[in-house]
Design an enzyme around this catalytic site. Structure first.
Site, mmCIF file in Angstrom:
data_model
loop_
_atom_site.group_PDB
_atom_site.id
_atom_site.type_symbol
_atom_site.label_atom_id
_atom_site.label_comp_id
_atom_site.label_asym_id
_atom_site.label_seq_id
_atom_site.Cartn_x
_atom_site.Cartn_y
_atom_site.Cartn_z
ATOM 1 N NE ARG A 100 -5.516 4.716 -2.611
ATOM 2 C CZ ARG A 100 -6.210 4.431 -1.508
ATOM 3 N NH1 ARG A 100 -6.892 5.366 -0.874
ATOM 4 N NH2 ARG A 100 -6.197 3.203 -1.005
ATOM 5 C CG ASP A 101 -3.676 3.285 1.920
ATOM 6 O OD1 ASP A 101 -4.529 4.022 2.429
ATOM 7 O OD2 ASP A 101 -3.289 2.233 2.456
ATOM 8 C CG HIS B 216 -3.424 -2.903 2.693
ATOM 9 N ND1 HIS B 216 -3.142 -2.067 1.625
ATOM 10 C CD2 HIS B 216 -3.559 -2.086 3.766
ATOM 11 C CE1 HIS B 216 -3.103 -0.806 2.050
ATOM 12 N NE2 HIS B 216 -3.358 -0.787 3.352
ATOM 13 C CG HIS C 1 -3.017 -0.211 8.273
ATOM 14 N ND1 HIS C 1 -3.831 0.890 8.378
ATOM 15 C CD2 HIS C 1 -2.855 -0.421 6.945
ATOM 16 C CE1 HIS C 1 -4.154 1.330 7.174
ATOM 17 N NE2 HIS C 1 -3.586 0.535 6.276
ATOM 18 C CB CYS D 19 -3.655 4.761 12.189
ATOM 19 S SG CYS D 19 -5.173 3.855 12.531
ATOM 20 C CG ASN E 74 -0.736 2.297 4.616
ATOM 21 O OD1 ASN E 74 -1.568 1.417 4.500
ATOM 22 N ND2 ASN E 74 -0.930 3.535 4.175
HETATM 23 MG MG MG Z 1 -3.708 1.233 4.180
#
Ligand code: MG
Length: 291
Positions: free
Chosen positions: A17-18, A209, A211, A242, A251
């Site tokens: 998803r992300d 979460h 990055h 990003c 991520n």
């Molecule tokens: Mg993310």
């Protein structure tokens, strides 16, 4: 086989998803289904599979219903879908979703830019969704985007977080995920943010979460571990990039997270080889065979 007494860390895989939402190349449904199934088979505890956003706004995820219906629903692997509103909730439930994620942000400017409303506005949208999810015994994750730094408002004061986290808990969220959406956080900032959030939420209900945009992701994981957090997100292959710094890492790559945790004596249950095999076909599709 001897028992594994290492402390456990939960890895939440957000690549489908992300990750894919932020890639320019669309991935066909068959490849997404194979990806999600292979990730679950690799041993991740949870997969964020898709999002029931308006298909007109995010065409990459217009296949959410078909995806949810076709993937293997392995016992013990939580399969999350993002739900922005009641219409999305209806679609998600029709597709068999039993775990959802809601998104808010730590700053009004980010919420405005991302979802066109204020922080308060996001809660107005969630309230009816969360009420129905509670009635339906649907598991809920609440995301706080830009929990450490905002691309518009700059550094986020730790004190800004507890009221938002409290509201998510009051809605019935089972887990709260603090996201370093632009990859600017440093370990000291993570510690200060967590210290503030612990006043309203125990470590057991928090996820982080990160990055890797500034190369700090694994140091930030360590700051989270030291504070007692045991749930971390990753995207296999570092999918997603990003959106605020084209070409920069986004991520945290799940394979890096899993290897890092293993080196530091934590068990995740994730087979790193299987994880990399899961993402290899996606990477070659997105970045060419050399990736
Ligand atoms: Mg993310």
């Amino acid at each position: 086989m001897s028992e594994d007494f290492r402390p456990a860390v939960t890895v939440v895989e957000v690549g489908p998803r992300d990750g894919l939402q932020n890639e320019a190349v669309a991935v066909p449904l068959d490849a997404k289904v194979a990806f999600v199934d292979a990730l679950a088979a690799a041993g991740v505890a949870a997969v964020e599979a898709t999002s029931f956003v308006n298909p007109k706004l995010v065409p990459q995820l217009a296949d959410a219903t078909d995806l949810m219906r076709r993937i293997d629903r392995r016992p013990g692997v939580r399969c999350l879908a993002l739900v922005p509103n009641e219409r999305g909730y209806d679609r998600a439930r029709e597709a068999g979703v039993d775990a959802i994620a809601l998104f808010t942000a730590a700053t009004d400017t980010f919420a405005q830019a991302n979802v066109g409303t204020t922080i308060d506005g996001t809660f107005e949208r969630f309230a009816p969704v969360a009420a129905r999810a509670r009635t339906d015994s649907v598991w809920m994750r609440g995301y706080v985007s830009v929990a450490f730094h905002c691309p518009y408002a700059g550094p986020v004061a730790p004190d800004a977080l507890p009221p938002i986290v409290s509201r998510l808990l009051d809605l019935g969220c089972d887990e709260i995920c603090l996201a370093d959406t632009i990859g600017r956080a440093e370990p000291g900032e993570v510690k200060r943010a967590l210290d503030a959030v612990f006043s309203v939420c125990p470590a057991e209900r928090l996820a982080l979460h990160f990055h890797d945009t500034s190369g700090n992701a694994l140091d930030n994981v360590d700051a989270g571990l030291a504070a007692g957090v045991r749930v971390f997100d990753g995207a296999a292959g570092g999918l997603g990039g990003c959106p605020f710094a084209p070409g920069a890492p986004g991520n945290l790559a799940t394979e890096s997270l899993v290897a890092h945790l293993a080196r530091h004596g934590y068990r995740t249950g994730v087979d790193r080889e299987a994880l990399m095999a899961a993402v290899a076909p996606i990477l070659s599709r997105l970045r060419g065979a050399s990736a």
